[in-house]
Design a protein around this motif. Structure first.
Motif, short mmCIF file in Angstrom:
data_model
loop_
_atom_site.label_atom_id
_atom_site.label_comp_id
_atom_site.label_asym_id
_atom_site.label_seq_id
_atom_site.Cartn_x
_atom_site.Cartn_y
_atom_site.Cartn_z
N GLU B 93 0.82 -1.20 0.00
CA GLU B 93 0.00 0.00 0.00
C GLU B 93 0.87 1.26 0.00
OE1 GLU B 93 -2.46 0.45 3.42
OE2 GLU B 93 -3.86 1.76 2.39
N ALA B 94 1.92 1.23 0.82
CA ALA B 94 2.82 2.39 0.88
C ALA B 94 3.45 2.64 -0.49
CB ALA B 94 3.90 2.15 1.94
N PHE B 145 -10.70 4.38 8.03
CA PHE B 145 -11.47 5.36 7.27
C PHE B 145 -12.96 5.29 7.60
CE2 PHE B 145 -13.59 6.85 3.33
CZ PHE B 145 -13.10 8.14 3.32
N THR B 146 -13.52 4.09 7.68
CA THR B 146 -14.97 4.02 7.96
C THR B 146 -15.26 4.39 9.42
OG1 THR B 146 -14.86 1.64 8.30
CG2 THR B 146 -15.53 2.40 6.12
N MET B 147 -14.32 4.10 10.33
CA MET B 147 -14.53 4.56 11.70
C MET B 147 -14.63 6.08 11.72
SD MET B 147 -12.02 2.24 14.03
CE MET B 147 -12.48 0.55 14.43
N SER B 166 -1.36 8.37 16.82
CA SER B 166 -2.16 9.30 15.99
C SER B 166 -1.47 9.55 14.66
CB SER B 166 -2.46 10.59 16.73
OG SER B 166 -1.36 11.02 17.45
N THR B 167 -0.14 9.59 14.65
CA THR B 167 0.56 9.79 13.38
C THR B 167 0.21 8.66 12.40
OG1 THR B 167 2.36 10.76 14.62
CG2 THR B 167 2.83 10.18 12.35
N HIS B 168 0.23 7.44 12.91
CA HIS B 168 -0.10 6.30 12.06
C HIS B 168 -1.55 6.40 11.57
CE1 HIS B 168 0.18 1.65 11.44
NE2 HIS B 168 -0.05 2.31 10.34
N CYS B 169 -2.39 6.83 12.45
CA CYS B 169 -3.80 6.98 12.08
C CYS B 169 -3.95 7.98 10.93
CB CYS B 169 -4.59 7.44 13.31
SG CYS B 169 -6.35 7.50 13.02
N LEU B 172 -2.91 6.44 7.73
CA LEU B 172 -3.92 5.52 7.18
C LEU B 172 -5.08 6.30 6.54
CD1 LEU B 172 -4.25 2.71 9.91
CD2 LEU B 172 -3.01 2.63 7.74
N LEU B 173 -5.50 7.37 7.20
CA LEU B 173 -6.63 8.14 6.67
C LEU B 173 -6.24 8.85 5.37
CD1 LEU B 173 -8.02 9.61 10.01
CD2 LEU B 173 -9.09 7.85 8.59
N HIS B 174 -4.99 9.33 5.33
CA HIS B 174 -4.50 9.98 4.11
C HIS B 174 -4.42 8.96 2.96
CE1 HIS B 174 -1.03 12.12 1.83
NE2 HIS B 174 -2.18 12.64 1.46
N ARG B 175 -3.90 7.78 3.27
CA ARG B 175 -3.83 6.73 2.26
C ARG B 175 -5.22 6.38 1.74
NH1 ARG B 175 -0.22 1.90 4.80
NH2 ARG B 175 1.83 2.90 4.72
#
Lengths: 59, 194
Positions: B93-94, B145-147, B166-169, B172-175
């Motif tokens: 994904e990255a 994303f759906t959360m 939170s950084t990881h979150c 993920l949301l940006h991806r």
């Protein structure tokens, strides 16, 4: 101080999830001023949010 | 689509009439249809058993959705235990995200003009295309994303649920947003349309 689109895109995304700091907001605004691509992506991110909520609420 | 505005204890029939809405909500979160069915079934049962606790302050739908959120999270926890997420998926994904940008950090392709957003939103075929794109997101990215967007959880709530920083979150949301954007660009707003 010139940001890349990648950085701008990160900030555009995070803007939907947290309050950006004043410096971040300024950097983003400056970038958007000169970058049509990122202005488009800003609208696209907004549409994504509207779309998923529409899917959720409308059936 | 007005919500039911009954005061007092809702009847089983009224509760049951929200099944289709709840199922739709659950399916946006849980890609396994059987899990979505289970979450909705548990919600309806809990609501019928606990109907006396419905205060009538919110709409019946809002109350049921509140119960469903907990049932969805239970299902997500269950599936997280059963199938741990693969590091290889995360790498793939990255790399897909990296490929969207040129070496200098600018967009590789010009994002297109999507035109009038309301017109797209009104179009049920657009919404179907959007849901297909959502289905293609990698599991954990889709979950975050759906959360955020369906359940409207805050970043700290998502971090706690997924046990990430939170950084990881935000990553993920940006991806999720970039991947959905790219998917819609290709499957819906392709060059032939404008």
């Amino acid at each position: 101080m010139m940001d890349t689109c990648r950085k701008a895109s990160e900030l555009l995304s995070q803007e939907q999830d947290r309050a950006l700091g004043p410096v971040e907001r300024l950097r983003l605004q400056l970038h958007l001023l000169i970058c049509e691509r990122c202005r488009r992506v800003e609208h696209h991110f907004e549409l994504l949010r509207a779309a998923i909520r529409r899917c959720r609420d409308d059936g | 689509m007005e919500n039911t505005r009954s005061r007092g204890t809702p009847q089983a029939k009224e509760i049951e009439s929200e099944r289709a809405y709840l199922l739709r909500y659950a399916r946006l979160q849980l890609r396994n249809p059987a899990q979505a069915e289970d979450a909705v079934q548990e919600t309806l049962l809990a609501a019928i058993e606990g109907a006396a606790r419905f205060s009538g302050k919110s709409s019946l739908r809002t109350w049921l959705t509140g119960i469903l959120k907990h049932k969805v999270i239970d299902q997500l926890r269950r599936s997280a235990r059963e199938q741990p997420l693969e590091a290889a998926d995360d790498r793939a994904e990255a790399e897909a995200i990296d490929a969207l940008f040129a070496g200098d950090g600018h967009w590789r392709d010009m994002p297109s003009d999507w035109g009038n957003p309301d017109a797209a939103l009104e179009n049920s075929r657009f919404r179907a295309a959007f849901e297909l794109c959502l289905q293609r997101l990698p599991e954990r990215t889709a979950r975050a994303f759906t959360m955020r967007e369906v359940m409207e959880m805050t970043t700290p709530e998502i971090c706690q649920e997924l046990q990430i920083t939170s950084t990881h979150c935000w990553v993920l949301l940006h991806r999720a947003r970039l991947t959905l954007r790219e998917c819609l660009e290709i499957t819906w707003f392709d060059g032939s349309r404008r």
